[in-house]
Design a protein around this motif. Structure first.
Motif, PDB file in Angstrom:
ATOM      1  N   ARG A  21      39.848  34.955  46.952  1.00  0.00           N
ATOM      2  CA  ARG A  21      38.474  35.336  46.650  1.00  0.00           C
ATOM      3  C   ARG A  21      37.904  36.127  47.823  1.00  0.00           C
ATOM      4  O   ARG A  21      38.109  35.770  48.982  1.00  0.00           O
ATOM      5  CB  ARG A  21      37.584  34.112  46.443  1.00  0.00           C
ATOM      6  CG  ARG A  21      37.883  33.264  45.235  1.00  0.00           C
ATOM      7  CD  ARG A  21      36.806  32.190  45.080  1.00  0.00           C
ATOM      8  NE  ARG A  21      37.156  31.201  44.066  1.00  0.00           N
ATOM      9  CZ  ARG A  21      37.764  30.051  44.324  1.00  0.00           C
ATOM     10  NH1 ARG A  21      38.081  29.752  45.578  1.00  0.00           N
ATOM     11  NH2 ARG A  21      38.043  29.204  43.366  1.00  0.00           N
ATOM     12  N   THR A  22      37.185  37.186  47.515  1.00  0.00           N
ATOM     13  CA  THR A  22      36.444  37.930  48.521  1.00  0.00           C
ATOM     14  C   THR A  22      35.066  38.232  47.958  1.00  0.00           C
ATOM     15  O   THR A  22      34.803  38.012  46.771  1.00  0.00           O
ATOM     16  CB  THR A  22      37.144  39.257  48.882  1.00  0.00           C
ATOM     17  OG1 THR A  22      36.980  40.179  47.792  1.00  0.00           O
ATOM     18  CG2 THR A  22      38.635  39.069  49.148  1.00  0.00           C
ATOM     19  N   LEU A  23      34.188  38.754  48.790  1.00  0.00           N
ATOM     20  CA  LEU A  23      32.864  39.152  48.304  1.00  0.00           C
ATOM     21  C   LEU A  23      32.973  40.254  47.269  1.00  0.00           C
ATOM     22  O   LEU A  23      32.105  40.407  46.403  1.00  0.00           O
ATOM     23  CB  LEU A  23      31.994  39.609  49.480  1.00  0.00           C
ATOM     24  CG  LEU A  23      31.610  38.522  50.487  1.00  0.00           C
ATOM     25  CD1 LEU A  23      30.816  39.129  51.636  1.00  0.00           C
ATOM     26  CD2 LEU A  23      30.807  37.413  49.812  1.00  0.00           C
ATOM     27  N   ALA A  24      34.055  41.035  47.350  1.00  0.00           N
ATOM     28  CA  ALA A  24      34.231  42.136  46.410  1.00  0.00           C
ATOM     29  C   ALA A  24      34.799  41.681  45.077  1.00  0.00           C
ATOM     30  O   ALA A  24      34.685  42.382  44.073  1.00  0.00           O
ATOM     31  CB  ALA A  24      35.155  43.195  47.019  1.00  0.00           C
ATOM     32  N   GLY A  25      35.408  40.516  45.040  1.00  0.00           N
ATOM     33  CA  GLY A  25      36.049  40.034  43.830  1.00  0.00           C
ATOM     34  C   GLY A  25      37.300  39.248  44.162  1.00  0.00           C
ATOM     35  O   GLY A  25      37.500  38.834  45.302  1.00  0.00           O
TER      36      GLY A  25
END
Length: 264
Positions: A21-25
């Motif tokens: 998981r990242t802030l971008a997706g």
């Protein structure tokens, strides 16, 4: 080589793969090849690259210097999901590395969100919603309290924690019940890529240093090892620590060795 020490790596058709998981997706990351965005938009998670030439290998014991020299360039995916890093460190507490890896895989597969052929660690909300019986069914009854305490603290403080430098974050995480210096340092190193905060006298580092260089009389006690390790590393404590762990991870995959249990 890519460092594959995180237990989130699964094997699919002979290929190691991991979801993150990242802030971008959410990204699907193969051990070899390009990361693929599964949901959301934005750039791929950053890769921290550690170069053996950043060390003064002449200052190291010959056996360790030789072992690290054979690695070549090392890359490690920085875990952009602090919750994943924290939950993973808790799972690794006080059990052997092989057992922790299996537990991590089962926890993700049964309770986490599926991503292609792998799965993510359950979210804090999912962990808080899990019953004591569910944890027991997974063989994780003794992990329930620390994981749920960490999940609640993460939901309350993650915005604040995201602004803290690595050394301060290590201290902040220890305010959570059942998170000690080892767990906090391991989680923050995984999340930030700064292995100067990793508990560099832990059993894994001591085991791999001694395995790579059995002719050196490494101190068996943590304070003695810490003093020697810091002296050898000089200003490159993060690099020396992560490269030694990378060597150990590679060695264990070729010749299975379990460095033993880890504290909290």
């Amino acid at each position: 080589m890519y460092m594959l020490d995180h237990p989130g790596w699964d094997t699919a058709d002979g290929t190691l793969i991991r979801a993150m998981r990242t802030l971008a997706g959410t990204w699907l990351i193969p051990a070899v090849g390009e990361a693929k965005l599964i949901s959301g938009s934005g750039d791929a998670p950053p890769v921290d690259t550690y170069e053996p030439v950043a060390l003064d290998l002449a200052a190291l014991p010959p056996g360790l210097a030789h072992a690290l020299r054979t690695l070549g360039p090392v890359r490690r995916w920085r875990n952009t999901d602090l919750w994943d890093a924290l939950a993973t460190a808790i799972i690794r507490q006080v059990i052997r590395a092989g057992q922790a890896r299996k537990m991590h895989q089962v926890f993700r597969a049964v309770s986490g969100d599926k991503v292609a052929v792998t799965a993510l660690i359950p979210t804090p909300e999912q962990v808080l919603a899990m019953s004591a019986e569910k944890f027991a069914d997974l063989g994780m009854a003794f992990k329930r309290r620390p994981l749920q305490a960490a999940a609640g603290a993460y939901l309350d403080h993650h915005a604040e924690w995201s602004q803290l430098p690595a050394d301060v974050l290590v201290k902040a995480l220890q305010a959570v019940p059942r998170i000690g210096p080892w767990t906090a340092g391991t989680a923050v190193a995984d999340h930030t890529g700064d292995f100067s905060v990793y508990p560099h006298a832990d059993l894994a580092v001591r085991t791999w240093a001694a395995t790579a260089d059995p002719t050196t009389a490494w101190p068996a006690d943590e304070p003695g090892f810490t003093a020697v390790w810091q002296r050898l590393a000089g200003p490159h404590l993060s690099t020396l620590t992560v490269l030694t762990l990378a060597w150990g991870d590679d060695h264990a995959r070729k010749t299975p060795v379990d460095p033993g249990t880890q504290p909290r």
